[in-house]
Write a protein that holds these residues in place. Structure first.
Motif, PDB file in Angstrom:
ATOM      1  N   TYR A  93      26.502  42.053 102.702  1.00  0.00           N
ATOM      2  CA  TYR A  93      26.811  42.878 103.881  1.00  0.00           C
ATOM      3  C   TYR A  93      26.130  42.250 105.081  1.00  0.00           C
ATOM      4  CZ  TYR A  93      28.125  46.248 100.288  1.00  0.00           C
ATOM      5  OH  TYR A  93      28.704  46.858  99.209  1.00  0.00           O
ATOM      6  N   ARG A  94      26.933  41.668 105.976  1.00  0.00           N
ATOM      7  CA  ARG A  94      26.405  40.827 107.046  1.00  0.00           C
ATOM      8  C   ARG A  94      26.022  41.670 108.268  1.00  0.00           C
ATOM      9  NH1 ARG A  94      24.774  36.146 105.431  1.00  0.00           N
ATOM     10  NH2 ARG A  94      25.383  35.120 107.376  1.00  0.00           N
ATOM     11  N   PHE A  95      24.902  42.383 108.132  1.00  0.00           N
ATOM     12  CA  PHE A  95      24.379  43.143 109.259  1.00  0.00           C
ATOM     13  C   PHE A  95      23.566  42.222 110.168  1.00  0.00           C
ATOM     14  CE2 PHE A  95      24.987  46.643 106.210  1.00  0.00           C
ATOM     15  CZ  PHE A  95      25.610  47.575 107.013  1.00  0.00           C
ATOM     16  N   ASP A  96      23.592  42.534 111.442  1.00  0.00           N
ATOM     17  CA  ASP A  96      22.849  41.756 112.431  1.00  0.00           C
ATOM     18  C   ASP A  96      21.439  42.338 112.560  1.00  0.00           C
ATOM     19  OD1 ASP A  96      22.110  40.017 114.373  1.00  0.00           O
ATOM     20  OD2 ASP A  96      23.274  40.940 115.988  1.00  0.00           O
ATOM     21  N   ILE A  97      20.541  41.875 111.714  1.00  0.00           N
ATOM     22  CA  ILE A  97      19.168  42.365 111.715  1.00  0.00           C
ATOM     23  C   ILE A  97      18.213  41.190 111.903  1.00  0.00           C
ATOM     24  CG2 ILE A  97      19.702  44.335 110.226  1.00  0.00           C
ATOM     25  CD1 ILE A  97      18.431  42.751 107.914  1.00  0.00           C
TER      26      ILE A  97
ATOM     27  N   ASN B 162      29.067  38.716 113.892  1.00  0.00           N
ATOM     28  CA  ASN B 162      30.325  38.026 114.228  1.00  0.00           C
ATOM     29  C   ASN B 162      31.467  38.986 114.507  1.00  0.00           C
ATOM     30  OD1 ASN B 162      28.982  35.567 113.751  1.00  0.00           O
ATOM     31  ND2 ASN B 162      29.449  35.717 111.554  1.00  0.00           N
ATOM     32  N   SER B 163      31.158  40.083 115.191  1.00  0.00           N
ATOM     33  CA  SER B 163      32.172  41.066 115.622  1.00  0.00           C
ATOM     34  C   SER B 163      32.914  41.708 114.454  1.00  0.00           C
ATOM     35  CB  SER B 163      33.201  40.391 116.560  1.00  0.00           C
ATOM     36  OG  SER B 163      32.550  39.873 117.697  1.00  0.00           O
ATOM     37  N   ALA B 164      32.376  41.571 113.256  1.00  0.00           N
ATOM     38  CA  ALA B 164      32.984  42.260 112.116  1.00  0.00           C
ATOM     39  C   ALA B 164      32.653  43.741 112.183  1.00  0.00           C
ATOM     40  CB  ALA B 164      32.473  41.649 110.819  1.00  0.00           C
ATOM     41  N   GLU B 165      33.300  44.514 111.335  1.00  0.00           N
ATOM     42  CA  GLU B 165      33.045  45.948 111.323  1.00  0.00           C
ATOM     43  C   GLU B 165      32.678  46.392 109.917  1.00  0.00           C
ATOM     44  OE1 GLU B 165      35.649  48.787 112.998  1.00  0.00           O
ATOM     45  OE2 GLU B 165      35.970  47.687 114.860  1.00  0.00           O
ATOM     46  N   ILE B 166      31.704  47.250 109.846  1.00  0.00           N
ATOM     47  CA  ILE B 166      31.351  47.916 108.593  1.00  0.00           C
ATOM     48  C   ILE B 166      31.472  49.408 108.863  1.00  0.00           C
ATOM     49  CG2 ILE B 166      29.572  48.301 106.848  1.00  0.00           C
ATOM     50  CD1 ILE B 166      28.440  45.559 107.496  1.00  0.00           C
ATOM     51  N   SER B 167      32.437  50.040 108.238  1.00  0.00           N
ATOM     52  CA  SER B 167      32.782  51.424 108.561  1.00  0.00           C
ATOM     53  C   SER B 167      31.688  52.395 108.140  1.00  0.00           C
ATOM     54  CB  SER B 167      34.091  51.808 107.865  1.00  0.00           C
ATOM     55  OG  SER B 167      33.898  51.871 106.462  1.00  0.00           O
ATOM     56  N   ASP B 168      31.769  53.601 108.678  1.00  0.00           N
ATOM     57  CA  ASP B 168      30.811  54.648 108.309  1.00  0.00           C
ATOM     58  C   ASP B 168      30.912  54.973 106.818  1.00  0.00           C
ATOM     59  OD1 ASP B 168      29.954  54.789 110.918  1.00  0.00           O
ATOM     60  OD2 ASP B 168      31.171  56.548 111.431  1.00  0.00           O
ATOM     61  N   VAL B 169      32.122  54.926 106.286  1.00  0.00           N
ATOM     62  CA  VAL B 169      32.323  55.200 104.860  1.00  0.00           C
ATOM     63  C   VAL B 169      31.619  54.136 104.016  1.00  0.00           C
ATOM     64  CG1 VAL B 169      34.040  55.325 103.005  1.00  0.00           C
ATOM     65  CG2 VAL B 169      34.484  56.439 105.211  1.00  0.00           C
ATOM     66  N   GLU B 170      31.754  52.867 104.429  1.00  0.00           N
ATOM     67  CA  GLU B 170      31.123  51.785 103.689  1.00  0.00           C
ATOM     68  C   GLU B 170      29.601  51.845 103.817  1.00  0.00           C
ATOM     69  OE1 GLU B 170      31.820  47.025 102.843  1.00  0.00           O
ATOM     70  OE2 GLU B 170      32.617  47.934 104.685  1.00  0.00           O
ATOM     71  N   ARG B 171      29.110  52.208 104.990  1.00  0.00           N
ATOM     72  CA  ARG B 171      27.663  52.345 105.187  1.00  0.00           C
ATOM     73  C   ARG B 171      27.107  53.437 104.273  1.00  0.00           C
ATOM     74  NH1 ARG B 171      25.685  50.224 110.395  1.00  0.00           N
ATOM     75  NH2 ARG B 171      27.405  49.138 111.411  1.00  0.00           N
ATOM     76  N   LEU B 172      27.840  54.525 104.173  1.00  0.00           N
ATOM     77  CA  LEU B 172      27.392  55.619 103.309  1.00  0.00           C
ATOM     78  C   LEU B 172      27.384  55.180 101.848  1.00  0.00           C
ATOM     79  CD1 LEU B 172      26.578  58.646 103.616  1.00  0.00           C
ATOM     80  CD2 LEU B 172      28.914  59.212 102.931  1.00  0.00           C
ATOM     81  N   LYS B 173      28.392  54.396 101.464  1.00  0.00           N
ATOM     82  CA  LYS B 173      28.465  53.896 100.083  1.00  0.00           C
ATOM     83  C   LYS B 173      27.283  52.963  99.783  1.00  0.00           C
ATOM     84  CE  LYS B 173      30.657  53.148  96.114  1.00  0.00           C
ATOM     85  NZ  LYS B 173      29.945  51.973  95.555  1.00  0.00           N
TER      86      LYS B 173
END
Length: 250
Positions: A208-212, A17-28
Motif C-alpha cells: 500500500y503505497r502511502f506517502d509517509i 503518485n496521485s493514486a487513490e486508496i479509498s475509504d473502504v480499502e483504508r478501513l479494510k
C-alpha cells in the motif's frame, strides 16, 4: 505492571503518485492489521486495551465484538469528534458489546474533563505527538495517576534513564533488546509502563503505497508483527505482569 494498548485508526496519509486508496480499502487495512495484533496477543495469552477511533466505531462492529469476546478492553480514541457524537457512539457500542466503555484517549483535540465525566468515562489517557524529534523534547516526568474532576488521568510513561517515551514511534524504531532493557529498568522505578502502538504501523507499505516519511515506514508491517511477538515472548519469559487499563486503574 505493563499496560499494553493499541490505537485503532485509519492511516491519514495520501497515496503516492496521485493514486487513490479509498475509504473502504483504508478501513479494510485497519481491520486486517488489528486482526494480526489479536492473533499475536492470543498466541501469548495477553490481554490489552484497544482504543477505537470514534468516527470508525460504527463501521467496525464485528471487529469490536471480536476484540471484546477475546477478553480485551474496548475504549475510545477521540480524533476530532464532538461531545454529542461521542455520547451516541458510546451508547451504541455499550449496547452492542453489553459492557461499559470506561476509557478515552485524546491527542490534538481535547475535550474538557467535566464533559467526559458527564458521559460516564472513568479514565482519560491522553498522548502527545510522536515524530523523529519528539523523544528529545520530553525531559519532565509525571508517572503518577492523578484524579481530576472525578476522572483518573493516566500519564504517558517515560524511561527514567534514557528519557525516551513509550510511544508508537520509539517502539517501532528501537532495537528490541534495548527496548526490553528500557522496560525492565523502568519497572524497577515506576509502578507501571504504559505502551501504545497504532494499528496503521502494521501496514505493509510496499503493498500500500502511502506517502509517509521514510522513518515511519521503517520496521513496519510484518516487522512490527515480529517485534510485538518478540516483546510478548519476553514478557512471558520474564513473568512480567500485564493488565488491561480499566483493571489496573480500578
Amino acid at each position: 505492571m505493563i499496560l499494553l494498548t493499541f490505537n485503532i485508526l485509519n492511516i491519514e496519509a495520501e497515496a503516492k503518485n496521485s493514486a487513490e486508496i479509498s475509504d473502504v480499502e483504508r478501513l479494510k487495512i485497519t481491520e486486517d492489521n488489528t486482526k494480526a495484533i489479536l492473533r499475536i496477543l492470543n498466541i501469548h495469552d495477553i490481554k490489552a486495551s484497544f482504543f477505537i477511533e470514534i468516527s470508525m466505531a460504527g463501521k467496525l462492529q464485528n471487529l469490536i465484538k471480536a476484540i471484546s469476546s477475546k477478553g480485551h478492553e474496548i475504549a475510545f480514541y477521540n480524533l476530532n469528534s464532538n461531545l454529542q457524537e461521542i455520547e451516541n457512539v458510546k451508547k451504541n457500542i455499550e449496547d452492542f458489546v453489553e459492557k461499559q466503555v470506561r476509557g478515552i484517549r485524546q491527542k490534538d483535540f481535547k475535550l474538557p474533563l467535566q464533559d467526559l465525566k458527564s458521559l460516564e468515562f472513568n479514565y482519560v489517557s491522553n498522548i502527545d505527538n510522536a515524530d523523529i524529534l519528539f523523544p528529545f523534547k520530553r525531559l519532565k516526568r509525571d508517572t503518577e495517576i492523578n484524579e481530576e474532576d472525578g476522572l483518573s488521568i493516566v500519564p504517558e510513561s517515560i524511561s527514567p534513564y534514557s528519557q525516551l517515551p513509550y510511544n508508537d514511534f520509539v517502539f517501532q524504531i528501537l532495537p528490541m533488546n534495548y527496548y526490553q532493557n528500557m522496560v525492565f529498568e523502568t519497572l524497577k522505578n515506576d509502578d507501571f509502563v504504559l505502551i501504545y502502538l497504532n494499528s496503521w504501523q502494521f501496514t505493509d507499505f510496499k503493498k500500500y503505497r502511502f506517502d509517509i516519511p521514510f522513518y515511519r515506514s521503517l520496521f513496519s508491517g510484518k516487522k512490527m508483527e515480529d517485534k510485538l511477538d518478540a516483546l510478548l515472548t519476553w514478557i512471558n519469559e520474564k513473568e512480567l505482569a500485564t493488565s488491561r487499563m480499566k483493571d489496573y486503574i480500578f
